[in-house]
Design a protein around this motif. Structure first.
Motif, PDB file in Angstrom:
ATOM      1  N   GLY A 242     -19.186 -19.566  10.932  1.00  0.00           N
ATOM      2  CA  GLY A 242     -18.480 -19.858  12.016  1.00  0.00           C
ATOM      3  C   GLY A 242     -20.451 -19.750  11.997  1.00  0.00           C
ATOM      4  N   ALA A 243     -21.434 -18.925  10.627  1.00  0.00           N
ATOM      5  CA  ALA A 243     -22.697 -18.769  11.135  1.00  0.00           C
ATOM      6  C   ALA A 243     -23.300 -19.249   9.895  1.00  0.00           C
ATOM      7  CB  ALA A 243     -22.970 -17.238  10.845  1.00  0.00           C
ATOM      8  N   PRO A 244     -24.564 -18.951   9.729  1.00  0.00           N
ATOM      9  CA  PRO A 244     -25.987 -20.328   8.572  1.00  0.00           C
ATOM     10  C   PRO A 244     -25.380 -19.510   7.420  1.00  0.00           C
ATOM     11  CG  PRO A 244     -26.578 -19.937  11.306  1.00  0.00           C
ATOM     12  CD  PRO A 244     -25.181 -19.261  11.840  1.00  0.00           C
ATOM     13  N   VAL A 245     -25.248 -19.810   6.168  1.00  0.00           N
ATOM     14  CA  VAL A 245     -25.382 -19.075   5.337  1.00  0.00           C
ATOM     15  C   VAL A 245     -26.905 -19.680   4.515  1.00  0.00           C
ATOM     16  CG1 VAL A 245     -24.905 -19.556   2.682  1.00  0.00           C
ATOM     17  CG2 VAL A 245     -23.340 -19.992   4.910  1.00  0.00           C
ATOM     18  N   TYR A 246     -27.775 -18.860   4.239  1.00  0.00           N
ATOM     19  CA  TYR A 246     -28.439 -18.242   3.507  1.00  0.00           C
ATOM     20  C   TYR A 246     -28.648 -18.215   1.750  1.00  0.00           C
ATOM     21  CZ  TYR A 246     -30.831 -17.910   7.735  1.00  0.00           C
ATOM     22  OH  TYR A 246     -31.633 -18.788   9.901  1.00  0.00           O
ATOM     23  N   GLN A 247     -29.267 -18.392   1.294  1.00  0.00           N
ATOM     24  CA  GLN A 247     -30.244 -18.140  -0.646  1.00  0.00           C
ATOM     25  C   GLN A 247     -30.306 -18.015  -0.383  1.00  0.00           C
ATOM     26  OE1 GLN A 247     -29.901 -20.938   1.138  1.00  0.00           O
ATOM     27  NE2 GLN A 247     -28.228 -23.113   0.137  1.00  0.00           N
ATOM     28  N   LEU A 248     -29.727 -16.682  -2.199  1.00  0.00           N
ATOM     29  CA  LEU A 248     -30.173 -15.211  -1.909  1.00  0.00           C
ATOM     30  C   LEU A 248     -30.638 -15.435  -3.569  1.00  0.00           C
ATOM     31  CD1 LEU A 248     -28.640 -12.241  -0.179  1.00  0.00           C
ATOM     32  CD2 LEU A 248     -30.365 -13.387   0.430  1.00  0.00           C
ATOM     33  N   GLN A 249     -32.013 -15.527  -4.191  1.00  0.00           N
ATOM     34  CA  GLN A 249     -32.536 -15.418  -5.225  1.00  0.00           C
ATOM     35  C   GLN A 249     -33.558 -14.554  -5.576  1.00  0.00           C
ATOM     36  OE1 GLN A 249     -34.432 -16.509  -8.168  1.00  0.00           O
ATOM     37  NE2 GLN A 249     -33.286 -17.116  -9.661  1.00  0.00           N
ATOM     38  N   PRO A 250     -33.524 -13.421  -6.021  1.00  0.00           N
ATOM     39  CA  PRO A 250     -34.796 -12.604  -6.216  1.00  0.00           C
ATOM     40  C   PRO A 250     -35.737 -13.863  -6.749  1.00  0.00           C
ATOM     41  CG  PRO A 250     -32.975 -11.415  -6.899  1.00  0.00           C
ATOM     42  CD  PRO A 250     -32.305 -12.731  -6.857  1.00  0.00           C
TER      43      PRO A 250
ATOM     44  N   ALA B 189     -38.072  -8.797  -1.493  1.00  0.00           N
ATOM     45  CA  ALA B 189     -38.001  -8.714  -0.306  1.00  0.00           C
ATOM     46  C   ALA B 189     -37.500  -8.992   0.944  1.00  0.00           C
ATOM     47  CB  ALA B 189     -38.943  -8.609  -0.273  1.00  0.00           C
ATOM     48  N   GLU B 190     -37.128 -10.285   0.221  1.00  0.00           N
ATOM     49  CA  GLU B 190     -36.244 -11.111   1.855  1.00  0.00           C
ATOM     50  C   GLU B 190     -35.174 -10.920   1.509  1.00  0.00           C
ATOM     51  OE1 GLU B 190     -35.713 -16.290   2.387  1.00  0.00           O
ATOM     52  OE2 GLU B 190     -38.012 -15.054   1.849  1.00  0.00           O
ATOM     53  N   CYS B 191     -34.624 -10.775   0.424  1.00  0.00           N
ATOM     54  CA  CYS B 191     -32.991 -10.676  -0.426  1.00  0.00           C
ATOM     55  C   CYS B 191     -33.056  -9.120   0.507  1.00  0.00           C
ATOM     56  CB  CYS B 191     -33.033 -10.344  -1.717  1.00  0.00           C
ATOM     57  SG  CYS B 191     -33.396 -11.936  -3.129  1.00  0.00           S
TER      58      CYS B 191
END
Length: 440
Positions: free
Chosen positions: A64-72, A78-80
């Motif tokens: 029920g919430a947006p999903v973001y990609q994490l890939q260093p 820093a964004e991860c």
């Protein structure tokens, strides 16, 4: 005067769900856990390691919430850290679905876990094994001493006694979070690029609730350990797209959109207006157009027969307005699309030649595109190939190895199989949508 860097910190139960390899069931387990805890009234945030578009669609529906990609490499280390810390500040549970095997790739899911301080819960397909499960579990937990592996999930167990045997064989340093039985509800339909898109599954919520019920019965309603996550907050992007409207294709044929890309365009001042090349007759009024990836080969007939939309997009191009076409968008820009059954469909004709579907994968991996305003990072994943006399204007560069994707600049059209992660180069992305001739 040096401006102070703001920080965010949060504490929440969190884990990276991984596996010894692909096909162990981690995607469905992660989605089921998200839905299980959401149904229990908890605020759940889920992330996906790697550039995948399809799993996040399912995970977003589950949580029920947006999903973001994490890939260093693609999103940046820093964004991860920042995205996870921001989620832990408000969520009751934070989950990250890994990719492939725990240590596969560079960077790997394990690298992300170590970078961000996440414990790892491996999902192991236990069908056809007993004590060997322990050997796999110990190998995963001992391979990198700095990696925290304390709990495991046994998947596809044959009986309650089978699950008990697996738990009894584990050393004191490891425990079984749950033993998931083989069950007809533990499956989602797939096609050549992976899971079927969430919007195409009319009974997806029923399926996810059924998975959640199976996991609850298996004892997976317990929360993982709580961890404290902290990070520096990123600086806001420059308002380089203020006052510009960008038409974004989004339907069953064009749905591969990173949420972070949409967020960035909005943060830079753009107004996004979504439309359907399948169902709408004309483009909305806009200064720029984005044709993302998707499954145009599944809808070749409908795209071809929508003559009004094809004419509207060609008129947009004739006026010199910017177009960014990624993968499926590139296929739509060709004269012809040849689908999986060999049927030929007329497309936009902005570039000469055809996009032809093949039986084998034609491109896969992490790539970067060097532009005058910065290096845009992203990936490629496609089963079609181009048959065109048009010479590429440049190529993307693979993160490792050789064989970049061709990139075409036709007026203010930029088209390639390359999928860009916009926050990796905001100024370069803004130039594409403004129509800055310097990018050509």
């Amino acid at each position: 005067m040096t401006q102070a860097v703001s920080r965010v910190e949060g504490c929440a139960p969190a884990a990276l769900i991984s596996a010894p390899g692909s096909g162990q069931g981690k995607s469905l387990i992660t989605a089921g856990l998200a839905r299980l805890h959401r149904n229990a009234g908890r605020r759940v945030r889920v992330f996906k390691f790697g550039p995948d578009y399809l799993d996040p669609m399912i995970l977003a529906r589950a949580s029920g919430a947006p999903v973001y990609q994490l890939q260093p490499w693609m999103t940046g280390e820093a964004e991860c850290r920042w995205r996870l810390a921001e989620a832990a500040r408000d969520a009751d549970l934070v989950l990250v679905e890994g990719a492939m095997g725990l240590f596969d790739g560079s960077p790997s899911s394990a690298d992300l876990a170590v970078l961000c301080g996440l414990p790892v819960i491996p999902v192991i397909d236990a069908s056809g094994m007993a004590q060997t499960f322990t050997a796999l579990a110990q190998g995963l937990s001992d391979y990198r001493p700095e990696l925290r592996v304390r709990q495991l999930i046994a998947n596809r167990v044959g009986s309650p006694r089978h699950g008990e045997m697996l738990a009894e064989a584990l050393p004191p340093s490891l425990s079984l979070l749950g033993a998931v039985p083989r069950h007809p509800d533990l499956a989602l339909p797939e096609r050549h690029l992976g899971l079927v898109q969430a919007e195409e599954l009319i009974d997806l919520d029923r399926r996810l609730d059924a998975v959640a019920a199976v996991l609850a019965e298996a004892g997976l309603d317990r929360l993982p350990e709580a961890v404290t996550l902290s990070a520096n907050c990123p600086a806001p992007p420059p308002a380089l797209l203020a006052g510009r409207r960008i038409a974004v294709a989004r339907d069953a044929a064009f749905g591969f959109l990173y949420q972070a890309n949409l967020d960035l365009l909005t943060a830079m001042g753009a107004e996004l207006c979504f439309f359907s090349p399948l169902n709408d007759r004309t483009l909305p009024e806009a200064e720029a157009l984005w044709l993302p990836g998707g499954y145009p080969e599944q809808h070749g007939g409908a795209l071809s027969s929508n003559l009004a939309m094809r004419a509207s997009i060609r008129d947009h191009h004739r006026q010199g307005k910017p177009i960014l076409a990624e993968c499926g968008g590139l296929m739509y820009c060709m004269e012809t699309l040849v689908d999986n059954k060999g049927r030929r469909h007329a497309m936009l004709g902005l570039l000469p030649g055809a996009a032809r579907m093949m039986e084998r994968l034609q491109g896969l991996g992490m790539h970067a595109l060097s532009l005058p305003r910065g290096q845009l990072r992203g990936h490629t994943f496609h089963y079609s190939r181009l048959e065109t006399p048009r010479v590429p204007d440049q190529h993307s560069e693979k993160q490792s190895g050789t064989g970049g994707e061709p990139v075409f600049h036709q007026g203010n059209l930029t088209a390639s199989y390359f999928h860009g992660y916009f926050p990796s180069a905001p100024e370069a992305v803004a130039a594409l949508f403004v129509g800055d001739k310097d990018h050509a």
